[in-house]
Write a protein that holds these residues in place. Structure first.
Motif, PDB file in Angstrom:
ATOM      1  N   GLN A  51       8.027 -36.199 -24.488  1.00 41.65           N
ATOM      2  CA  GLN A  51       6.909 -37.192 -24.645  1.00 41.65           C
ATOM      3  C   GLN A  51       6.629 -37.717 -25.856  1.00 41.65           C
ATOM      4  N   VAL A  52       6.753 -37.001 -27.191  1.00 38.18           N
ATOM      5  CA  VAL A  52       6.569 -37.173 -28.281  1.00 38.18           C
ATOM      6  C   VAL A  52       7.497 -38.274 -28.693  1.00 38.18           C
ATOM      7  N   ASN A  53       8.807 -38.111 -28.319  1.00 41.47           N
ATOM      8  CA  ASN A  53       9.684 -39.066 -28.787  1.00 41.47           C
ATOM      9  C   ASN A  53       9.383 -40.411 -28.160  1.00 41.47           C
ATOM     10  N   LEU A  54       9.212 -40.411 -26.840  1.00 42.80           N
ATOM     11  CA  LEU A  54       8.753 -41.729 -26.313  1.00 42.80           C
ATOM     12  C   LEU A  54       7.603 -42.368 -26.924  1.00 42.80           C
TER      13      LEU A  54
ATOM     14  N   GLY B 130      -1.765 -36.361 -29.426  1.00 42.20           N
ATOM     15  CA  GLY B 130      -2.982 -35.789 -29.090  1.00 42.20           C
ATOM     16  C   GLY B 130      -2.906 -34.639 -28.192  1.00 42.20           C
ATOM     17  N   ASN B 131      -4.294 -34.133 -27.985  1.00 44.54           N
ATOM     18  CA  ASN B 131      -4.407 -33.010 -27.011  1.00 44.54           C
ATOM     19  C   ASN B 131      -3.768 -33.058 -25.677  1.00 44.54           C
ATOM     20  N   CYS B 132      -3.526 -34.271 -25.320  1.00 49.55           N
ATOM     21  CA  CYS B 132      -3.105 -34.527 -23.686  1.00 49.55           C
ATOM     22  C   CYS B 132      -1.742 -34.263 -23.677  1.00 49.55           C
ATOM     23  N   THR B 133      -0.888 -34.439 -24.664  1.00 48.38           N
ATOM     24  CA  THR B 133       0.442 -33.952 -24.750  1.00 48.38           C
ATOM     25  C   THR B 133       0.908 -32.559 -25.182  1.00 48.38           C
ATOM     26  N   HIS B 134       0.168 -31.959 -26.252  1.00 49.07           N
ATOM     27  CA  HIS B 134       0.528 -30.730 -26.923  1.00 49.07           C
ATOM     28  C   HIS B 134      -0.259 -29.623 -26.401  1.00 49.07           C
ATOM     29  N   ARG B 135      -1.565 -29.963 -25.893  1.00 52.57           N
ATOM     30  CA  ARG B 135      -2.345 -28.756 -25.482  1.00 52.57           C
ATOM     31  C   ARG B 135      -3.092 -28.933 -23.976  1.00 52.57           C
ATOM     32  N   GLY B 136      -3.198 -29.901 -23.594  1.00 54.65           N
ATOM     33  CA  GLY B 136      -3.836 -30.347 -22.101  1.00 54.65           C
ATOM     34  C   GLY B 136      -2.897 -30.477 -21.067  1.00 54.65           C
ATOM     35  N   THR B 137      -2.876 -31.818 -20.634  1.00 55.29           N
ATOM     36  CA  THR B 137      -2.313 -32.190 -19.266  1.00 55.29           C
ATOM     37  C   THR B 137      -0.806 -31.995 -19.224  1.00 55.29           C
ATOM     38  N   ILE B 138       0.014 -32.230 -20.382  1.00 53.78           N
ATOM     39  CA  ILE B 138       1.383 -32.336 -20.187  1.00 53.78           C
ATOM     40  C   ILE B 138       1.969 -30.838 -20.025  1.00 53.78           C
TER      41      ILE B 138
ATOM     42  N   GLY C 246      -6.792 -40.906 -33.511  1.00 46.79           N
ATOM     43  CA  GLY C 246      -6.458 -40.099 -32.558  1.00 46.79           C
ATOM     44  C   GLY C 246      -5.369 -40.762 -31.858  1.00 46.79           C
ATOM     45  N   SER C 247      -4.253 -40.092 -31.272  1.00 43.42           N
ATOM     46  CA  SER C 247      -3.192 -40.880 -30.736  1.00 43.42           C
ATOM     47  C   SER C 247      -3.019 -40.250 -29.288  1.00 43.42           C
ATOM     48  N   GLY C 248      -4.196 -39.949 -28.699  1.00 41.26           N
ATOM     49  CA  GLY C 248      -3.927 -39.312 -27.340  1.00 41.26           C
ATOM     50  C   GLY C 248      -4.072 -40.704 -26.416  1.00 41.26           C
ATOM     51  N   PRO C 249      -4.115 -40.470 -25.193  1.00 44.29           N
ATOM     52  CA  PRO C 249      -4.018 -41.817 -24.312  1.00 44.29           C
ATOM     53  C   PRO C 249      -4.988 -42.854 -24.588  1.00 44.29           C
ATOM     54  N   ALA C 250      -6.326 -42.473 -24.988  1.00 47.80           N
ATOM     55  CA  ALA C 250      -7.440 -43.579 -25.323  1.00 47.80           C
ATOM     56  C   ALA C 250      -6.943 -44.299 -26.709  1.00 47.80           C
ATOM     57  N   GLY C 251      -6.468 -43.424 -27.799  1.00 49.59           N
ATOM     58  CA  GLY C 251      -6.105 -43.828 -28.899  1.00 49.59           C
ATOM     59  C   GLY C 251      -4.809 -45.024 -28.720  1.00 49.59           C
ATOM     60  N   GLU C 252      -3.722 -44.444 -28.070  1.00 54.20           N
ATOM     61  CA  GLU C 252      -2.803 -45.118 -27.740  1.00 54.20           C
ATOM     62  C   GLU C 252      -2.915 -46.561 -27.175  1.00 54.20           C
ATOM     63  N   GLY C 253      -3.821 -46.372 -25.918  1.00 51.22           N
ATOM     64  CA  GLY C 253      -4.247 -47.497 -25.028  1.00 51.22           C
ATOM     65  C   GLY C 253      -4.778 -48.538 -26.187  1.00 51.22           C
TER      66      GLY C 253
ATOM     67  N   LEU D 179       7.312 -21.299 -20.326  1.00 45.06           N
ATOM     68  CA  LEU D 179       6.644 -22.112 -21.517  1.00 45.06           C
ATOM     69  C   LEU D 179       8.035 -23.018 -22.070  1.00 45.06           C
ATOM     70  N   HIS D 180       9.283 -22.734 -21.765  1.00 43.01           N
ATOM     71  CA  HIS D 180      10.321 -23.494 -22.460  1.00 43.01           C
ATOM     72  C   HIS D 180      10.379 -24.668 -21.757  1.00 43.01           C
ATOM     73  N   HIS D 181      10.155 -24.841 -20.406  1.00 42.19           N
ATOM     74  CA  HIS D 181      10.023 -25.956 -19.813  1.00 42.19           C
ATOM     75  C   HIS D 181       9.207 -27.183 -20.360  1.00 42.19           C
ATOM     76  N   SER D 182       7.755 -26.652 -20.508  1.00 43.21           N
ATOM     77  CA  SER D 182       6.809 -27.393 -21.115  1.00 43.21           C
ATOM     78  C   SER D 182       7.206 -28.159 -22.479  1.00 43.21           C
ATOM     79  N   GLU D 183       7.752 -27.112 -23.447  1.00 48.40           N
ATOM     80  CA  GLU D 183       8.116 -27.488 -24.880  1.00 48.40           C
ATOM     81  C   GLU D 183       9.304 -28.554 -24.746  1.00 48.40           C
ATOM     82  N   THR D 184       9.953 -28.640 -23.660  1.00 47.16           N
ATOM     83  CA  THR D 184      10.929 -29.606 -23.542  1.00 47.16           C
ATOM     84  C   THR D 184      10.482 -30.890 -23.054  1.00 47.16           C
TER      85      THR D 184
END
Length: 475
Positions: A103-106, A49-57, A19-26, A93-98
């Motif tokens: 975030q993915v690139n970073l 992870g879900n944080c970036t693609h479907r949740g928080t971000i 898993g590559s969300g915040p927990a896995g990344e940390g 939604l366009h803004h969130s996709e940007t």
């Protein structure tokens, strides 16, 4: 001893993080920086992870866009245009996709720079030292590891009697694929996610029915602030239905009908079910290593995030509370240290701030008035209304307030609660001082400190003075 497997091992690692969300990344970053050979397995084609693609971000990016639209339509600078601007859900939604792409690139660059191997595919245990990874092209890889961190996160809870395959019934993941422009929506579940989406859709001019199975919104908040968000949602046209359970949810070609156990019938263009989350545990085959999840798909861990299998740790939403991206990253780092050193002296702070990105947003840290009253703690309250702050007046952002709760004898800060624009940023000033109580800092810090003027931070000085003026004489 690990069970022997006939499958050929293609790679071996000191640590594998699932898993590559915040927990896995940390966890992965901490382990890599300590010189370990680390791999991260991510089931999705993109990291984050879900944080970036479907949740928080995405939800916070949506909220930002809607809030800017509301500000534009309310600003006296643009009133001469007469006709309010409108945006569809698909447009914002366009803004969130940007943001997601950035975030993915970073996050991808972190793994490259720290020499962490990234494996895309679905992981399952063969034994406690071997994982099978089914890749997106159908191929299967067997990897060996000394230790593993489970950080697979969570997903929206889906009760069996709700037809989520219906094109007008969504959860908080699939709502991000909404293509039509609804005129009305029913939101089932008035927790953090439900309230945030109620704000977003109402800001777009959509009629919202918010169905809450409790007696008040966000009951973990200080009641003054729970009441504040209820008032502002209602004032903006959201219909809040407390103490209601759904009986049936019927999807039709042109909309959705919800019937409550109390006999009410509601109709809307679509429905968002946002009532709880479940851990992503099913694909992991944890039975192979003797692990068992609870009814919400969550694992039990000790204070160092170790499961009852000695080389298997778990962090983030998969272990339940506090289920916050900010805390999950810290959990990953703590678990990594514990795996390397046997234990980790650093623990999550006791007072974790809560940020709720409704419109206006809410943030709090520490005790509520209700908790302190129940515990017989002698406290006093200081308040600052945003409408009295020059910076809020300049920004035409005068809705909201800051409340400081402090011990009437020691003046120690016991709780901070903020409602209004930038509340989740403002809270951290007080949190920093609150955490320094052993260093002697108390509410006097805000009185004796010179703040920039005009700023929202000035609310702390105003609230501190207000609270000190309330103190009754001791004799």
């Amino acid at each position: 001893m690990p069970k022997h497997h006939s499958k050929k091992v293609t790679a071996s690692y000191d640590f594998v993080v699932i898993g590559s969300g915040p927990a896995g990344e940390g966890a992965a970053m901490m382990l890599a920086k300590r010189g370990q050979k680390v791999a991260i397995v991510e089931a999705n084609p993109r990291l984050g992870g879900n944080c970036t693609h479907r949740g928080t971000i995405p939800s916070k990016a949506l909220r930002h866009s809607v809030n800017r639209l509301i500000e534009y339509n309310a600003s006296p600078l643009f009133k001469k245009d007469q006709v309010p601007r409108r945006l569809s859900f698909k447009e914002i939604l366009h803004h969130s996709e940007t943001v997601i792409r950035k975030q993915v690139n970073l996050r991808s660059s972190f793994y490259v720079r720290n020499d962490v191997s990234v494996i895309h595919g679905s992981a399952s245990f063969l034994d406690k030292n071997h994982l099978q990874v089914k890749k997106h092209d159908g191929s299967i890889e067997c990897i060996q590891m000394k230790n593993v961190v489970i950080a697979t996160g969570s997903r929206p809870y889906r009760p069996a009697d709700v037809d989520f395959a219906h094109p007008r019934i969504y959860d908080s993941d699939t709502v991000l694929t909404l293509q039509h422009d609804p005129r009305s929506i029913i939101i089932v579940g008035a927790g953090v996610i439900g309230c945030e989406y109620a704000s977003i859709f109402r800001g777009l001019g959509v009629k919202v029915d918010l169905v809450n199975n409790r007696e008040r919104l966000l009951s973990f908040l200080d009641s003054e602030f729970s009441d504040a968000i209820s008032y502002h949602l209602r004032n903006n046209g959201v219909i809040i239905r407390h103490g209601e359970e759904y009986k049936t949810i019927e999807g039709r070609d042109d909309g959705v009908i919800l019937t409550t156990t109390s006999g009410k019938r509601m109709y809307a263009d679509c429905l968002l079910f946002a009532n709880g989350r479940s851990g992503n545990i099913e694909r992991l085959n944890i039975e192979a290593i003797g692990l068992e999840a609870n009814h919400r798909g969550q694992l039990e861990v000790d204070p160092n995030y170790r499961t009852n299998v000695d080389n298997v740790y778990a962090v983030g939403d998969i272990i339940g509370y506090p289920s916050l991206a900010s805390a999950a990253y810290d959990q990953g780092r703590i678990a990594a240290t514990a795996m390397l050193e046997g234990t980790c002296e650093t623990k999550l702070i006791s007072d974790i701030p809560t940020g709720i990105y409704t419109i206006p947003e809410i943030s709090s840290v520490g005790a509520t008035e209700e908790q302190l009253t129940a515990d017989n703690v002698p406290y006093e309250v200081g308040r600052a209304q945003f409408k009295h702050l020059a910076r809020a007046q300049i920004a035409d952002s005068d809705v909201g307030s800051l409340k400081l709760i402090f011990h009437r004898d020691t003046l120690e800060i016991l709780g901070i609660h903020c409602f209004g624009e930038r509340a989740s940023e403002i809270i951290h000033i007080g949190q920093a001082i609150m955490e320094q109580k052993n260093g002697g800092n108390n509410i006097n810090y805000f009185i004796n400190t010179t703040f920039n003027y005009p700023t929202m931070a000035e609310a702390y000085r105003v609230a501190a003075l207000n609270g000190m003026n309330r103190l009754a004489p001791k004799n």
